[in-house]
Design a protein around this motif. Structure first.
Motif, PDB file in Angstrom:
ATOM      1  N   VAL A 290       0.836  -1.203   0.000  1.00  0.00           N
ATOM      2  CA  VAL A 290       0.000   0.000   0.000  1.00  0.00           C
ATOM      3  C   VAL A 290       0.869   1.250   0.000  1.00  0.00           C
ATOM      4  N   ASP A 291       0.334   2.333  -0.622  1.00  0.00           N
ATOM      5  CA  ASP A 291       1.090   3.589  -0.662  1.00  0.00           C
ATOM      6  C   ASP A 291       0.321   4.775  -0.089  1.00  0.00           C
ATOM      7  N   GLY A 292      -0.890   4.560   0.491  1.00  0.00           N
ATOM      8  CA  GLY A 292      -1.681   5.643   1.075  1.00  0.00           C
ATOM      9  C   GLY A 292      -2.626   6.310   0.098  1.00  0.00           C
ATOM     10  N   GLY A 293      -2.598   5.900  -1.178  1.00  0.00           N
ATOM     11  CA  GLY A 293      -3.475   6.484  -2.177  1.00  0.00           C
ATOM     12  C   GLY A 293      -4.824   5.787  -2.235  1.00  0.00           C
ATOM     13  N   VAL A 294      -5.764   6.400  -2.981  1.00  0.00           N
ATOM     14  CA  VAL A 294      -7.133   5.894  -3.083  1.00  0.00           C
ATOM     15  C   VAL A 294      -7.584   5.956  -4.537  1.00  0.00           C
ATOM     16  N   ALA A 295      -8.324   4.947  -4.974  1.00  0.00           N
ATOM     17  CA  ALA A 295      -8.949   4.936  -6.298  1.00  0.00           C
ATOM     18  C   ALA A 295     -10.419   4.599  -6.121  1.00  0.00           C
ATOM     19  N   CYS A 296     -11.309   5.370  -6.770  1.00  0.00           N
ATOM     20  CA  CYS A 296     -12.753   5.126  -6.673  1.00  0.00           C
ATOM     21  C   CYS A 296     -13.300   4.784  -8.052  1.00  0.00           C
ATOM     22  N   SER A 297     -14.233   3.834  -8.102  1.00  0.00           N
ATOM     23  CA  SER A 297     -14.766   3.411  -9.395  1.00  0.00           C
ATOM     24  C   SER A 297     -16.183   2.876  -9.246  1.00  0.00           C
ATOM     25  N   VAL A 298     -16.926   2.894 -10.375  1.00  0.00           N
ATOM     26  CA  VAL A 298     -18.299   2.412 -10.426  1.00  0.00           C
ATOM     27  C   VAL A 298     -18.288   0.961 -10.885  1.00  0.00           C
ATOM     28  N   ILE A 299     -19.100   0.158 -10.218  1.00  0.00           N
ATOM     29  CA  ILE A 299     -19.240  -1.239 -10.574  1.00  0.00           C
ATOM     30  C   ILE A 299     -20.540  -1.410 -11.359  1.00  0.00           C
ATOM     31  N   THR A 300     -20.513  -2.182 -12.417  1.00  0.00           N
ATOM     32  CA  THR A 300     -21.694  -2.369 -13.269  1.00  0.00           C
ATOM     33  C   THR A 300     -22.816  -3.067 -12.506  1.00  0.00           C
ATOM     34  N   PRO A 301     -24.069  -2.991 -12.999  1.00  0.00           N
ATOM     35  CA  PRO A 301     -25.165  -3.684 -12.305  1.00  0.00           C
ATOM     36  C   PRO A 301     -24.895  -5.169 -12.143  1.00  0.00           C
ATOM     37  N   GLU A 302     -24.346  -5.795 -13.179  1.00  0.00           N
ATOM     38  CA  GLU A 302     -24.048  -7.222 -13.090  1.00  0.00           C
ATOM     39  C   GLU A 302     -23.022  -7.476 -11.974  1.00  0.00           C
ATOM     40  N   GLN A 303     -21.994  -6.682 -11.950  1.00  0.00           N
ATOM     41  CA  GLN A 303     -20.988  -6.834 -10.902  1.00  0.00           C
ATOM     42  C   GLN A 303     -21.574  -6.512  -9.526  1.00  0.00           C
ATOM     43  N   GLY A 304     -22.464  -5.515  -9.497  1.00  0.00           N
ATOM     44  CA  GLY A 304     -23.084  -5.148  -8.233  1.00  0.00           C
ATOM     45  C   GLY A 304     -23.950  -6.292  -7.678  1.00  0.00           C
ATOM     46  N   ARG A 305     -24.707  -6.951  -8.552  1.00  0.00           N
ATOM     47  CA  ARG A 305     -25.530  -8.072  -8.114  1.00  0.00           C
ATOM     48  C   ARG A 305     -24.662  -9.222  -7.614  1.00  0.00           C
ATOM     49  N   ALA A 306     -23.501  -9.373  -8.230  1.00  0.00           N
ATOM     50  CA  ALA A 306     -22.600 -10.426  -7.788  1.00  0.00           C
ATOM     51  C   ALA A 306     -22.044 -10.138  -6.402  1.00  0.00           C
ATOM     52  N   LEU A 307     -21.929  -8.859  -6.050  1.00  0.00           N
ATOM     53  CA  LEU A 307     -21.382  -8.482  -4.744  1.00  0.00           C
ATOM     54  C   LEU A 307     -22.444  -8.395  -3.669  1.00  0.00           C
ATOM     55  N   SER A 308     -23.735  -8.452  -4.042  1.00  0.00           N
ATOM     56  CA  SER A 308     -24.815  -8.269  -3.068  1.00  0.00           C
ATOM     57  C   SER A 308     -24.870  -9.433  -2.085  1.00  0.00           C
TER      58      SER A 308
END
Length: 308
Positions: A290-308
């Motif tokens: 880790v380097d202390g940085g952050v990355a933010c991103s949108v997950i697709t509906p299909e990916q979102g359902r997989a994470l639910s």
């Protein structure tokens, strides 16, 4: 004849914070490496001279490992296969000389000596090569702690009065190896999110605000020291880092998720033990620093359902 003594690491969305486990490193075990038996590329000839006597020996070192990293089952031995003792300048003497073999390991800068393996008390001093294949000594070793191995032959020459002696040595590089290192800077740690939110109705936005601590991870073979590996990946390994997230998403579709991840350097590499310059039982490894940085991103509906 006499002998010397032997060597003694209000909006309709759901906000979920990722769980956190603060550790310095994660070790993922893999099955033990297969047994390996590797001999040297050939005989090693050593020699020494004392007074009017010269001793030469041909040594064949061999490594045997059933577990390349731990001390269990790792041994090496040095066998004197032949010798030649020559009397110089008309030196007289009999045929009761000796060529005693020992194996040595330097571990963390400290020598470790085996006992001497004595030869028969009947070696000839006629300037000819003679077989001595029964002369061998085996020493258990821990490869990670070893910087090199050494085999030595102590010659005790035969003459009237006190017997002169000398020791001939050969060093053999050995120890642990980390190579094939590939470093990907500004990589995203997708497997360990800092936080995320999921939108249940369309047209809404997500906001993630959080301060947390994320840890670096290392995946290596069982028995390999994490600290030993990271010390070879970089001069200053970061065990953990504080991360502060302030991310706002665009309007999202129902079922989409917005994630915040730590960033860092992803490494791939290979670990192995080495003997005679040859890598034994090489095993792939990965790490994320880790380097202390952050990355933010949108997950697709299909990916979102997989994470639910």
């Amino acid at each position: 004849m006499s002998r010397a003594r032997p060597w003694s690491r209000g909006i309709a969305f759901t906000l979920a914070i990722a769980s956190l486990a603060i550790v310095s490193a994660t070790v993922v075990s893999t099955p033990p490496a297969r047994a390996a038996v590797v001999s040297s590329s050939g005989l090693r000839t050593v020699s020494c001279t004392q007074g009017n006597f010269r001793g030469e020996a041909q040594i064949r070192p061999t490594f045997t490992g059933t577990n390349s990293w731990s001390g269990s089952g790792n041994t090496w031995h040095a066998r004197v296969e032949s010798y030649r003792i020559t009397r110089l300048n008309g030196q007289s003497g009999g045929n009761k000389a000796n060529a005693d073999v020992a194996t040595h390991q330097v571990s963390n800068g400290t020598p470790k000596y085996s006992a001497l393996k004595y030869s028969p008390d009947n070696l000839r001093q006629d300037g000819q090569w003679h077989s001595l294949s029964s002369q061998s000594y085996t020493l258990p070793i821990v490869m990670l702690d070893t910087s090199y191995l050494e085999a030595s032959v102590r010659f005790v020459f035969d003459k009237s009065g006190s017997d002169p002696q000398c020791t001939a040595r050969v060093g053999l590089p050995a120890g642990g190896l980390v190579d094939g290192i590939v470093a990907q800077r500004h990589a995203v740690g997708y497997t360990d999110p800092i936080a995320y939110c999921k939108v249940d109705t369309p047209g809404q936005r997500c906001t993630i605000t959080k301060t947390d601590t994320k840890s670096s991870t290392v995946e290596v073979s069982a028995g390999v020291s994490v600290g030993w590996v990271t010390g070879r990946l970089t001069h200053s390994w970061t065990n953990s880092a504080s991360v502060s997230v302030g991310c706002w998403s665009q309007e999202l579709e129902a079922g989409q998720s917005f994630y915040a991840y730590p960033t860092g350097t992803r490494y791939t590499f290979r670990t192995a033990t080495t003997f005679f310059g040859e890598a034994l039982n090489p095993t792939s490894g990965t790490a994320f620093e880790v380097d202390g940085g952050v990355a933010c991103s949108v997950i697709t509906p299909e990916q979102g359902r997989a994470l639910s």
